[in-house]
Design a protein around this motif. Structure first.
Motif, mmCIF file in Angstrom:
data_model
loop_
_atom_site.group_PDB
_atom_site.id
_atom_site.type_symbol
_atom_site.label_atom_id
_atom_site.label_comp_id
_atom_site.label_asym_id
_atom_site.label_seq_id
_atom_site.Cartn_x
_atom_site.Cartn_y
_atom_site.Cartn_z
ATOM 1 N N ILE A 67 -39.181 49.388 33.205
ATOM 2 C CA ILE A 67 -40.224 49.456 34.221
ATOM 3 C C ILE A 67 -39.698 48.946 35.555
ATOM 4 O O ILE A 67 -39.910 49.564 36.608
ATOM 5 N N GLU A 68 -39.004 47.821 35.544
ATOM 6 C CA GLU A 68 -38.439 47.269 36.775
ATOM 7 C C GLU A 68 -37.354 48.185 37.338
ATOM 8 O O GLU A 68 -37.236 48.346 38.564
ATOM 9 N N LEU A 69 -36.566 48.787 36.454
ATOM 10 C CA LEU A 69 -35.525 49.712 36.918
ATOM 11 C C LEU A 69 -36.152 50.916 37.609
ATOM 12 O O LEU A 69 -35.651 51.384 38.638
ATOM 13 N N HIS A 70 -37.266 51.423 37.063
ATOM 14 C CA HIS A 70 -37.898 52.591 37.676
ATOM 15 C C HIS A 70 -38.472 52.252 39.045
ATOM 16 O O HIS A 70 -38.486 53.096 39.944
ATOM 17 N N ALA A 71 -38.937 51.013 39.211
ATOM 18 C CA ALA A 71 -39.389 50.592 40.540
ATOM 19 C C ALA A 71 -38.233 50.645 41.535
ATOM 20 O O ALA A 71 -38.396 51.083 42.681
ATOM 21 N N SER A 72 -37.054 50.221 41.107
ATOM 22 C CA SER A 72 -35.869 50.291 41.962
ATOM 23 C C SER A 72 -35.512 51.742 42.273
ATOM 24 O O SER A 72 -35.145 52.074 43.410
ATOM 25 N N ASN A 73 -35.628 52.612 41.276
ATOM 26 C CA ASN A 73 -35.341 54.025 41.502
ATOM 27 C C ASN A 73 -36.277 54.617 42.546
ATOM 28 O O ASN A 73 -35.841 55.331 43.467
ATOM 29 N N ALA A 74 -37.576 54.338 42.423
ATOM 30 C CA ALA A 74 -38.542 54.859 43.387
ATOM 31 C C ALA A 74 -38.311 54.284 44.778
ATOM 32 O O ALA A 74 -38.488 54.979 45.792
ATOM 33 N N ALA A 75 -37.903 53.020 44.840
ATOM 34 C CA ALA A 75 -37.611 52.394 46.136
ATOM 35 C C ALA A 75 -36.451 53.113 46.829
ATOM 36 O O ALA A 75 -36.507 53.402 48.030
ATOM 37 N N GLY A 76 -35.401 53.427 46.078
ATOM 38 C CA GLY A 76 -34.274 54.140 46.666
ATOM 39 C C GLY A 76 -34.624 55.558 47.052
ATOM 40 O O GLY A 76 -34.226 56.042 48.127
ATOM 41 N N ASP A 77 -35.374 56.252 46.198
ATOM 42 C CA ASP A 77 -35.754 57.633 46.509
ATOM 43 C C ASP A 77 -36.650 57.705 47.735
ATOM 44 O O ASP A 77 -36.549 58.640 48.546
ATOM 45 N N SER A 78 -37.560 56.735 47.885
ATOM 46 C CA SER A 78 -38.422 56.741 49.070
ATOM 47 C C SER A 78 -37.612 56.498 50.340
ATOM 48 O O SER A 78 -37.871 57.122 51.375
ATOM 49 N N ALA A 79 -36.617 55.619 50.260
ATOM 50 C CA ALA A 79 -35.758 55.383 51.420
ATOM 51 C C ALA A 79 -34.959 56.638 51.766
ATOM 52 O O ALA A 79 -34.791 56.986 52.940
ATOM 53 N N PHE A 80 -34.485 57.343 50.741
ATOM 54 C CA PHE A 80 -33.754 58.602 50.963
ATOM 55 C C PHE A 80 -34.659 59.631 51.630
ATOM 56 O O PHE A 80 -34.254 60.321 52.578
ATOM 57 N N ALA A 81 -35.911 59.744 51.170
ATOM 58 C CA ALA A 81 -36.842 60.700 51.770
ATOM 59 C C ALA A 81 -37.132 60.355 53.223
ATOM 60 O O ALA A 81 -37.198 61.243 54.086
ATOM 61 N N ILE A 82 -37.302 59.067 53.521
ATOM 62 C CA ILE A 82 -37.558 58.649 54.904
ATOM 63 C C ILE A 82 -36.346 58.935 55.783
ATOM 64 O O ILE A 82 -36.482 59.356 56.942
ATOM 65 N N ALA A 83 -35.153 58.750 55.252
ATOM 66 C CA ALA A 83 -33.943 59.021 56.028
ATOM 67 C C ALA A 83 -33.855 60.491 56.427
ATOM 68 O O ALA A 83 -33.318 60.824 57.486
ATOM 69 N N LEU A 84 -34.410 61.377 55.590
ATOM 70 C CA LEU A 84 -34.348 62.814 55.876
ATOM 71 C C LEU A 84 -35.575 63.317 56.629
ATOM 72 O O LEU A 84 -35.783 64.527 56.728
ATOM 73 N N ALA A 85 -36.393 62.383 57.166
ATOM 74 C CA ALA A 85 -37.659 62.780 57.773
ATOM 75 C C ALA A 85 -37.498 63.766 58.922
ATOM 76 O O ALA A 85 -38.377 64.577 59.174
ATOM 77 N N GLY A 86 -36.387 63.732 59.628
ATOM 78 C CA GLY A 86 -36.222 64.626 60.769
ATOM 79 C C GLY A 86 -35.281 65.777 60.520
ATOM 80 O O GLY A 86 -34.842 66.440 61.466
ATOM 81 N N THR A 87 -34.969 66.049 59.259
ATOM 82 C CA THR A 87 -33.991 67.096 58.946
ATOM 83 C C THR A 87 -34.671 68.414 58.631
ATOM 84 O O THR A 87 -35.851 68.607 58.886
ATOM 85 N N ILE A 88 -33.946 69.313 57.995
ATOM 86 C CA ILE A 88 -34.289 70.729 57.897
ATOM 87 C C ILE A 88 -35.715 70.977 57.410
ATOM 88 O O ILE A 88 -36.456 71.755 58.009
ATOM 89 N N PHE A 89 -36.142 70.316 56.347
ATOM 90 C CA PHE A 89 -37.456 70.627 55.781
ATOM 91 C C PHE A 89 -38.584 70.138 56.680
ATOM 92 O O PHE A 89 -39.459 70.900 57.075
ATOM 93 N N PHE A 90 -38.562 68.844 57.023
ATOM 94 C CA PHE A 90 -39.663 68.280 57.777
ATOM 95 C C PHE A 90 -39.721 68.844 59.193
ATOM 96 O O PHE A 90 -40.785 69.106 59.724
ATOM 97 N N ALA A 91 -38.561 69.055 59.804
ATOM 98 C CA ALA A 91 -38.549 69.630 61.140
ATOM 99 C C ALA A 91 -39.117 71.034 61.117
ATOM 100 O O ALA A 91 -39.875 71.450 61.990
ATOM 101 N N GLY A 92 -38.761 71.828 60.118
ATOM 102 C CA GLY A 92 -39.269 73.190 60.040
ATOM 103 C C GLY A 92 -40.756 73.223 59.771
ATOM 104 O O GLY A 92 -41.502 74.007 60.352
ATOM 105 N N ALA A 93 -41.239 72.345 58.878
ATOM 106 C CA ALA A 93 -42.650 72.363 58.529
ATOM 107 C C ALA A 93 -43.529 71.929 59.692
ATOM 108 O O ALA A 93 -44.585 72.502 59.935
ATOM 109 N N THR A 94 -43.090 70.920 60.438
ATOM 110 C CA THR A 94 -43.915 70.428 61.532
ATOM 111 C C THR A 94 -43.851 71.326 62.750
ATOM 112 O O THR A 94 -44.755 71.311 63.568
#
Length: 470
Positions: A67-94
């Motif tokens: 359970i604690e490991l999965h919290a760490s996984n979600a924390a890293g994945d959310s940071a990765f998603a935020i890092a890509l906030a201005g890239t191909i997908f989000f820029a195209g959608a907005t």
């Protein structure tokens, strides 16, 4: 000025100085008190969270570590998603440009369709080393996030390779994590509740990590990548320190290898209950992809009456898509708290509930029906998926769990991408009035096919991990 007044001047100065010093000292004491209180509250929160993770035998079985490991996984994945906030997908959608989004969908589907079917058999044959396999998915993402930090601003081809590598590694983690849950299942809770508690820890991990990643993003997207790198490094160590029960036994087989059924026939592929649950899941997953893309473009280009300004149209998209996210979170809470959910029934209920919400949104096209549709889609998608996971963990032999999860996740990923493609195509002004009605008709036909293929109800198999029904 009289002589009597002059001696009072230094006294007034000393009074002001003393008062100022007292104020500074009081402020410092207040800050120290606030810091101490915050530290105590943080430690108490962490302590209570760890106690909750270890409740009902989870600490004894080692499930709390996962359970604690999965919290760490979600924390890293959310940071990765935020890092890509201005890239191909989000820029195209907005910006309303459909080309970049279609390209992203294609790039997303190809690696999963090609690589994901290989993940499960590989993990199933990873004898006595599943902890290292899970740790490898963290280590690879840490490395790729460090590479992304150096390429995210220069348009290098390595940016796309690294980003897709993180996506595939995250999917591999999901497969390995799902296969590990039955091995750590305590006697006191069911598989459904265990899956819900693991998923709920992911929500908490993402919620805690997102502000930190957002703060790093203000310094530059590369810093959000570096923050994700640190989180994934910690996750690598935590994965390797999982209980030894997570490791698979030697001589594991793939789900695609022949097995003997109760009637003596040789059969390959997924068991009937799992196949049925997977087919039923394809409907909510396809609708999730469709709704995300369709409503993002339609509400941005043709907002509801009274929401025409740019700011209000953006808020409108956020309300509808955010309702889906809220529904997903509610699904996690329901799964983690419910005493019992019948997976075989839940996958059908999810499919029919989505169709009903689609029909209502089509007939009464306005804000509240659209938000209700988003809430229903998010809620039902999660409950259907956790029911599928429980069915796999119950009906599939432990030695083939990873293969079954990989096959299921690959199928659902492709269903989401197909839904996303349909959402983008049907969002063009010439045909967007037909979009929701088309989706309702498509899911109605799919539901009829799924119900016709339902396996006959028989004796419920027991879990290979614990000998108990889910």
């Amino acid at each position: 000025m009289s002589p009597e007044e002059s001696p009072e001047r230094p006294s007034d100065g000393r009074t002001r100085t003393d008062a100022l010093g007292s104020g500074v000292a009081a402020t410092a004491r207040g800050l120290r008190t606030a810091a101490t209180a915050t530290g105590r509250a943080s430690r108490a929160t962490v302590r209570r969270a760890r106690q909750a993770a270890g409740a009902q035998g989870a600490e004894r079985s080692g499930l709390n570590r996962l359970i604690e490991l999965h919290a760490s996984n979600a924390a890293g994945d959310s940071a990765f998603a935020i890092a890509l906030a201005g890239t191909i997908f989000f820029a195209g959608a907005t910006s309303g440009e459909r080309g970049p989004v279609l390209l992203f969908l294609g790039l997303t589907m190809v690696p999963f369709a090609i690589v994901a079917p290989l993940i499960g058999p590989f993990l199933d044959r990873f004898s006595h080393g599943r902890r290292w396999a899970i740790g490898s998915t963290f280590a690879l993402r840490a490395f790729l996030c460090w590479v992304l930090a150096g390429t995210i601003n220069d348009g290098s081809p390595w940016f796309y390779v690294s980003a897709l590598g993180v996506l595939v590694s995250s999917k591999a983690y999901g497969v390995a994590k799902a296969a590990a849950v039955p091995r750590l299942l305590p006697e006191e809770i069911t598989l459904m509740k265990a899956n819900g508690r693991v998923a709920l820890s992911g929500v908490v991990g993402a919620a805690v990590s997102a502000p930190l990643a957002g703060g790093a993003y203000l310094l530059g997207p590369e810093w959000a990548c570096r923050y994700a790198f640190l989180v994934f490094c910690l996750g690598t160590v935590a994965a390797i320190l999982l209980p030894a029960r997570v490791d698979a036994s030697a001589g594991e087989l793939s789900i695609d290898e022949p097995r003997t059924t109760a009637t003596g026939k040789r059969r390959v592929g997924l068991p009937p209950r799992v196949s049925f649950a997977l087919r039923a899941n394809c409907g909510p997953r396809l609708l999730s992809g469709f709704l995300t893309m369709f409503m993002t473009f339609v509400l941005a280009t043709e907002p509801l009456k009274g929401w025409e300004s740019t700011t209000r149209s953006t808020l409108l998209v956020g309300l509808v898509i955010g309702a889906a996210g809220l529904g997903n979170t509610l699904g996690i809470v329901v799964a983690s708290l419910a005493r019992r959910i019948e997976p075989r029934i839940m996958v059908v209920v999810a499919l029919l509930a989505d169709i009903a919400a689609l029909v209502v949104a089509t007939l009464f096209y306005s804000l509240l029906p659209l938000m209700a549709l988003g809430l229903t889609v998010g809620l039902m998608q999660y409950l259907a998926k956790v029911s599928l996971d429980s069915t796999i963990q119950t009906d599939v032999p432990v030695r083939a769990h990873a293969s079954a999860f990989a096959k299921g996740d690959t199928t659902l990923q492709i269903a989401w991408v197909i839904g996303g493609f349909l959402g983008v195509v049907l969002s063009y002004p010439a045909v967007n009035d037909l979009g929701l009605g088309f989706a309702a008709a498509l899911l109605g036909v799919w539901a009829a096919l799924v119900l016709r293929s339902a396996p006959q109800r028989g004796r419920r198999p027991r879990t290979a991990a614990s000998g108990r029904v889910a």
